[in-house]
Design a protein around this motif. Structure first.
Motif, PDB file in Angstrom:
ATOM      1  N   SER A  88       0.834  -1.197   0.000  1.00 15.25           N
ATOM      2  CA  SER A  88       0.000   0.000   0.000  1.00 15.25           C
ATOM      3  C   SER A  88       0.874   1.255   0.000  1.00 15.25           C
ATOM      4  O   SER A  88       2.070   1.196   0.331  1.00 15.25           O
ATOM      5  N   HIS A  89       0.278   2.382  -0.336  1.00 11.60           N
ATOM      6  CA  HIS A  89       0.995   3.658  -0.240  1.00 11.60           C
ATOM      7  C   HIS A  89       1.445   3.901   1.200  1.00 11.60           C
ATOM      8  O   HIS A  89       2.557   4.369   1.446  1.00 11.60           O
ATOM      9  N   ALA A  90       0.567   3.551   2.157  1.00  7.89           N
ATOM     10  CA  ALA A  90       0.923   3.777   3.570  1.00  7.89           C
ATOM     11  C   ALA A  90       2.158   2.961   3.957  1.00  7.89           C
ATOM     12  O   ALA A  90       3.061   3.455   4.643  1.00  7.89           O
ATOM     13  N   GLN A  91       2.222   1.699   3.493  1.00 19.87           N
ATOM     14  CA  GLN A  91       3.394   0.859   3.802  1.00 19.87           C
ATOM     15  C   GLN A  91       4.666   1.464   3.219  1.00 19.87           C
ATOM     16  O   GLN A  91       5.722   1.456   3.851  1.00 19.87           O
ATOM     17  N   GLU A  92       4.565   1.971   2.001  1.00 19.13           N
ATOM     18  CA  GLU A  92       5.739   2.560   1.364  1.00 19.13           C
ATOM     19  C   GLU A  92       6.192   3.823   2.101  1.00 19.13           C
ATOM     20  O   GLU A  92       7.384   4.048   2.292  1.00 19.13           O
ATOM     21  N   ARG A  93       5.225   4.633   2.521  1.00 18.47           N
ATOM     22  CA  ARG A  93       5.575   5.844   3.272  1.00 18.47           C
ATOM     23  C   ARG A  93       6.275   5.477   4.579  1.00 18.47           C
ATOM     24  O   ARG A  93       7.268   6.097   4.954  1.00 18.47           O
TER      25      ARG A  93
END
Ligand SMILES: CC(C)(COP(=O)(O)OP(=O)(O)OC[C@H]1O[C@@H](n2cnc3c(N)ncnc32)[C@H](O)[C@@H]1OP(=O)(O)O)[C@@H](O)C(=O)NCCC(=O)NCCS
Length: 180
Positions: free
Chosen positions: A44-49
């Motif tokens: 997810s985008h959150a995981q990457e952030r």
């Protein structure tokens, strides 16, 4: 003038920035880029952030870098040295040139040389190790070209696409890095 420890002939290593997230997200969710990696579940985008935030400030414990071209500062990948041990002076290397249009353009070789040079000359490492899956012939070729040697095989260590694959252990000692 002294050579920059962050620069090779084609690339520069720099700290990651929050603005890098869209590229990292695209690469880690691209099945061709991760074909020979352990990643398999969608990110997810959150995981990457979170991953960027956790690894953005390079240090001895985790020397993690974004890779950009020297020519126009385009972000093309990332690499790191992790699991560093001050007693053994060793670390484990990982690399991803995520921008597929750059494959076979010499960027991976230059990144590997620059990161290993940094590890030996700036982090005082004695040994750098990595694992490459059997069948990742491009990566193995690059590693051998700059001096890594095959040290062993972890049989059937990786399961993907309904089949097991071997994982090849490679190592490079201080003084063995081939710069050309
Ligand atoms: C592996 C990777 C880092 C290589 O980067 P790159 O920029 O493509 O590498 P380079 O252009 O510097 O060199 C590629 C070399 O592999 C060779 N090559 C390409 N395909 C090959 C194949 N199927 N078998 C053997 N050699 C191959 C090229 O000819 C070139 O060698 P040469 O310079 O001696 O002619 C990059 O492709 C990548 O990040 N892939 C996805 C993630 C990954 O697999 N990471 C490594 C996990 S262990």
């Amino acid at each position: 003038m002294a050579q920059s420890p962050y620069e090779g002939k084609l690339i520069r290593l720099r700290a990651k920035e929050p603005e890098d997230e869209p590229a990292f997200f695209r690469w880690i969710n691209d099945h061709e880029v991760i074909e020979h990696l352990s990643a398999r579940y969608p990110f997810s985008h959150a995981q990457e952030r979170e991953w960027i935030a956790a690894t953005a400030a390079p240090g001895y414990a985790r020397a993690a870098f974004a890779v950009e071209t020297l020519a126009d500062r385009t972000l093309i990948g990332h690499c790191d040295l992790v699991g560093t041990s001050p007693e053994h002076r060793s670390a484990t290397l990982a690399i991803m040139i995520g921008e597929k249009s750059c494959w076979d353009g010499g960027y991976g070789t230059d990144t590997m040389r620059t990161l290993c040079r940094f590890g030996f000359a700036e982090m005082n490492l004695h040994r750098i190790q990595l694992e490459v899956l059997a069948g990742n012939d491009r990566a193995k070729h690059v590693y051998e070209k700059i001096g890594f040697r095959v040290e062993g095989v972890r049989r059937d260590a990786h399961f993907r696409h309904g089949a097991y694959r071997n994982s090849i252990i490679m190592g490079l000692l201080e003084g063995e890095l081939r710069l050309d």
